[in-house]
Every structure is written in C-alpha cells, then in structure tokens.
Design an enzyme around this catalytic site. Structure first.
Site, PDB file in Angstrom:
ATOM      1  N   ASP A  38      40.947  84.368  29.651  1.00 26.09           N
ATOM      2  CA  ASP A  38      40.211  84.587  28.393  1.00 26.09           C
ATOM      3  C   ASP A  38      40.489  86.027  27.960  1.00 26.09           C
ATOM      4  OD1 ASP A  38      37.562  82.750  27.262  1.00 26.09           O
ATOM      5  OD2 ASP A  38      37.747  84.786  26.458  1.00 26.09           O
ATOM      6  N   ASN A  91      43.082  75.784  25.687  1.00 27.30           N
ATOM      7  CA  ASN A  91      41.798  75.493  25.054  1.00 27.30           C
ATOM      8  C   ASN A  91      41.295  76.607  24.149  1.00 27.30           C
ATOM      9  OD1 ASN A  91      38.901  74.393  24.990  1.00 27.30           O
ATOM     10  ND2 ASN A  91      38.660  76.353  26.082  1.00 27.30           N
ATOM     11  N   TYR A 158      40.711  75.779   9.638  1.00 28.66           N
ATOM     12  CA  TYR A 158      40.459  75.214  10.970  1.00 28.66           C
ATOM     13  C   TYR A 158      41.036  73.798  11.061  1.00 28.66           C
ATOM     14  CZ  TYR A 158      37.811  73.966  15.186  1.00 28.66           C
ATOM     15  OH  TYR A 158      37.452  73.555  16.453  1.00 28.66           O
ATOM     16  N   LYS A 162      43.995  72.520  13.603  1.00 29.45           N
ATOM     17  CA  LYS A 162      43.801  71.489  14.638  1.00 29.45           C
ATOM     18  C   LYS A 162      44.708  70.281  14.393  1.00 29.45           C
ATOM     19  CE  LYS A 162      40.853  73.731  17.207  1.00 29.45           C
ATOM     20  NZ  LYS A 162      41.239  74.171  18.561  1.00 29.45           N
ATOM     21  N   ILE A 191      30.106  69.640  19.649  1.00 31.48           N
ATOM     22  CA  ILE A 191      29.760  69.917  21.048  1.00 31.48           C
ATOM     23  C   ILE A 191      28.873  71.163  21.108  1.00 31.48           C
ATOM     24  CG2 ILE A 191      30.707  70.244  23.376  1.00 31.48           C
ATOM     25  CD1 ILE A 191      31.629  67.625  21.913  1.00 31.48           C
ATOM     26  N   THR A 193      28.076  74.293  22.147  1.00 31.31           N
ATOM     27  CA  THR A 193      28.666  75.482  22.772  1.00 31.31           C
ATOM     28  C   THR A 193      28.296  76.702  21.924  1.00 31.31           C
ATOM     29  OG1 THR A 193      30.687  75.504  21.453  1.00 31.31           O
ATOM     30  CG2 THR A 193      30.708  74.101  23.428  1.00 31.31           C
TER      31      THR A 193
HETATM   32  P1  NAI Z   1      33.513  79.113  22.565  1.00 23.35           P
HETATM   33  O1  NAI Z   1      33.550  80.112  21.464  1.00 23.35           O
HETATM   34  O2  NAI Z   1      32.265  78.867  23.305  1.00 23.35           O
HETATM   35  O3  NAI Z   1      34.678  79.450  23.618  1.00 23.35           O
HETATM   36  C1  NAI Z   1      35.957  79.832  23.188  1.00 23.35           C
HETATM   37  C2  NAI Z   1      36.550  80.810  24.187  1.00 23.35           C
HETATM   38  O4  NAI Z   1      37.865  81.164  23.732  1.00 23.35           O
HETATM   39  C3  NAI Z   1      35.736  82.117  24.295  1.00 23.35           C
HETATM   40  O5  NAI Z   1      35.494  82.421  25.642  1.00 23.35           O
HETATM   41  C4  NAI Z   1      36.646  83.162  23.650  1.00 23.35           C
HETATM   42  O6  NAI Z   1      36.513  84.452  24.210  1.00 23.35           O
HETATM   43  C5  NAI Z   1      38.023  82.573  23.933  1.00 23.35           C
HETATM   44  N1  NAI Z   1      39.037  83.089  23.005  1.00 23.35           N
HETATM   45  C6  NAI Z   1      38.916  83.279  21.669  1.00 23.35           C
HETATM   46  N2  NAI Z   1      40.049  83.803  21.193  1.00 23.35           N
HETATM   47  C7  NAI Z   1      40.897  83.966  22.234  1.00 23.35           C
HETATM   48  C8  NAI Z   1      42.218  84.460  22.363  1.00 23.35           C
HETATM   49  N3  NAI Z   1      42.888  84.950  21.315  1.00 23.35           N
HETATM   50  N4  NAI Z   1      42.790  84.435  23.596  1.00 23.35           N
HETATM   51  C9  NAI Z   1      42.115  83.966  24.667  1.00 23.35           C
HETATM   52  N5  NAI Z   1      40.859  83.499  24.618  1.00 23.35           N
HETATM   53  C10 NAI Z   1      40.254  83.494  23.402  1.00 23.35           C
HETATM   54  O7  NAI Z   1      34.034  77.756  21.882  1.00 23.35           O
HETATM   55  P2  NAI Z   1      34.110  76.237  22.406  1.00 23.35           P
HETATM   56  O8  NAI Z   1      33.227  75.450  21.529  1.00 23.35           O
HETATM   57  O9  NAI Z   1      34.016  76.145  23.868  1.00 23.35           O
HETATM   58  O10 NAI Z   1      35.616  75.910  21.931  1.00 23.35           O
HETATM   59  C11 NAI Z   1      36.693  75.699  22.822  1.00 23.35           C
HETATM   60  C12 NAI Z   1      37.764  74.950  22.065  1.00 23.35           C
HETATM   61  O11 NAI Z   1      37.233  73.700  21.615  1.00 23.35           O
HETATM   62  C13 NAI Z   1      38.272  75.666  20.809  1.00 23.35           C
HETATM   63  O12 NAI Z   1      39.669  75.470  20.696  1.00 23.35           O
HETATM   64  C14 NAI Z   1      37.535  74.959  19.693  1.00 23.35           C
HETATM   65  O13 NAI Z   1      38.222  75.053  18.465  1.00 23.35           O
HETATM   66  C15 NAI Z   1      37.490  73.546  20.233  1.00 23.35           C
HETATM   67  N6  NAI Z   1      36.493  72.657  19.674  1.00 23.35           N
HETATM   68  C16 NAI Z   1      35.150  72.931  19.781  1.00 23.35           C
HETATM   69  C17 NAI Z   1      34.227  72.050  19.251  1.00 23.35           C
HETATM   70  C18 NAI Z   1      32.755  72.263  19.335  1.00 23.35           C
HETATM   71  O14 NAI Z   1      32.009  71.482  18.715  1.00 23.35           O
HETATM   72  N7  NAI Z   1      32.253  73.262  20.061  1.00 23.35           N
HETATM   73  C19 NAI Z   1      34.657  70.815  18.576  1.00 23.35           C
HETATM   74  C20 NAI Z   1      36.083  70.612  18.559  1.00 23.35           C
HETATM   75  C21 NAI Z   1      36.948  71.516  19.091  1.00 23.35           C
END
Ligand code: NAI
Length: 255
Positions: A38, A91, A158, A162, A191, A193
C-alpha cells in the site's frame, strides 16, 4: 485440511484498508504468505499484525501502484524474499472526484484516477507476468467494480477506469492462458469500506433508503464477502476460470 492457498506467496495491493485488508486476512487463513502492499505504511503494518495475530505470515512492501519504479521494486523484492509469486491481487484504487457531472470533472483529477486505477493495474500485470511465466504459472485477480459492468451517474471517470480494468483483464487472460497464468477480475457491488464511507459521507440516511433498489440483496456487502471470492479465484479450485469479470454484488448488475 490444507487451506486453499497452502504454501502460496500472495501479493495484495491496497492492502492497508477495506477489501485489500480483508483479502490479505482470508488469504493468510487459507495458508498463503502475504505481501501486504500500500502507500499507507501504518495501515499496512496493522494488516500485517492482524495476519500475525492469527498465526499467519507475511511482510509489508510499500509501493504506489501508479509509479513504475515502485511496482518494479515491489515484484523484485517479493521474489528476492520468497523466490516466487503465485497469486497477485491488484486491488489498489481510488474513487476520485464525486461532486459533479462529466463536464465539471477537473482534468488533474481525471489524470490521477486513471493513473492509479488503470495504469496501476497495467503496471502490476506488466511486472507480475514475467515472473509467473518464468516459474510456469500463477493466478491474478484485478479489482474492477459493478461500475466496470454498467454505467453510473456522477462517476464517469471511475466508471471508465473500471470498464478499462475489465478490458485489460480479458485481453491479458487471452494472451497468457497458455503460460498457465489465469487472470480474472472481481466486480464488487456496494461494499462497506472506508472508500464507501467517503462516497456517502453526510448522506447516510438517503443512501440507506436506496440500497434495496441499487443492491437487491437489501444490504451493503462486506469486504470479507469480496475476499472469499478473490481467494477462490486465486486458488486451484478455480483452475478452469480465466478472463472472467465476476460480479459479487448482491444482484446489483442483474437488474
Ligand atoms: P479503501 O479506500 O478502503 O482501500 C483502498 C486502499 O488502496 C487504501 O489502503 C489506499 O491507501 C490504497 N491506495 C490508494 N491509492 C494507492 C496507490 N496509488 N498505490 C497503492 N495503494 C493505494 O477502498 P476499498 O473500498 O477497499 O477499495 C478497494 C478496491 O475496490 C478499489 O479498487 C475500489 O475501486 C474497488 N471497489 C470498491 C467498492 C466499494 O463499494 N467499496 C465497490 C467496487 C469496487
């Protein structure tokens, strides 16, 4: 009973939070050694300490997935430490600007979103695949979204990012099927989060009311529900599955 990923070396990006953290824990539960990656050092260390608390093993390697040198070093350090890379979960992602329609989207924020969500996945694939070819195979999962399968208002960048992840996944799956590398995408619905809390911040009551319409199962998904699907896709139990954009969305995209 051996776990689904017993003895595997598994990399997770965006592993400091949300879906990435939950997946790191499920992969560790299933016997994988997890490389927790991360840009958030404290969050990544917390994930690793949760893994260790449950008797698992792993390491933290910080990397910004949009930076080529970071991603190259992430894969090189993983292989230097463990000698192989069996599973990779690409991810890390960001939600970007949410406040307006397409014509109001700031160009600098468009560039950053595409850099992280699209180029970041591409860079990870670019550096993971040569190692997997060399060792004779592997399994990769990319995080797309329900927004990679259908459109959504006020989320144009976004949604575009995706859909691109789904396209990259399918193209890469075809190119490397004969190298023993399976490449799939997971498409989460809504989700619970930190990202989702940021998206709905201040509108919780309105948002709650619309959940049964958006997500027919009638509730938010949990990060653990995505983690279980990703872990299965990475495991030998999914040996015939490649090029799939798997909706894990409580019926969101079935409508
Ligand atoms: P989150 O914001 O809780 O976690 C995302 C993580 O990615 C964070 O720890 C952040 O520091 C890290 N991150 C951000 N930019 C970065 C970079 N340039 N390099 C390395 N790490 C980086 O978000 P969540 O919800 O866990 O999302 C994870 C994935 O799931 C994302 O790709 C998001 O687009 C996708 N997603 C989430 C949904 C939701 O409802 N929460 C729905 C569909 C997809």
């Amino acid at each position: 009973m051996p776990g689904l990923l017993q003895g595997k070396i598994s990399l997770v990006t965006g592993a400091a939070s949300g879906i990435g953290r939950a997946t790191s824990l499920v992969m560790a539960r299933e016997g994988a050694t997890v490389v927790v990656s991360d840009i958030n050092a404290d969050g990544a260390e917390e994930t690793l300490s949760d893994i260790k608390a449950m008797g698992g093993d792993g390491t933290v390697i910080l990397a910004d997935v949009s930076r080529p040198n970071d991603v190259a070093a992430l894969i090189a350090q993983t292989v230097a430490a463990y000698g192989k890379l069996d599973c990779a979960y690409n991810n890390a992602g960001i939600e970007g600007f949410m406040a307006g329609r397409l014509h109001e989207y700031p160009e600098d924020q468009w560039d950053r979103l595409i850099d992280v969500n699209v180029k970041g996945v591409w860079l990870c694939l670019k550096h993971e695949i040569p190692q997997m070819i060399q060792q004779g195979g592997g399994a990769i999962v990319n995080t797309a979204s329900a927004a990679g399968l259908v459109g959504s208002r006020r989320l144009s960048a976004y949604v575009a990012s995706k859909h691109a992840v789904v396209g990259l996944t399918k193209a890469a799956a075809l190119e490397y099927a004969q190298d023993g590398i399976r490449i799939n995408a997971v498409c989460p619905g809504i989700i619970d989060t930190p990202m989702m809390s940021r998206l709905i911040g201040g509108r919780e009551a309105d948002y709650e009311a619309t959940i049964p319409i958006r997500q027919p199962i009638g509730r938010l998904g949990t990060p653990e529900e995505i983690a279980e699907s990703v872990t299965w896709l990475c495991s030998p139990a999914a040996s015939l599955v490649t090029g799939l954009a798997m909706a894990v969305d409580g019926g969101f995209t079935a409508q």
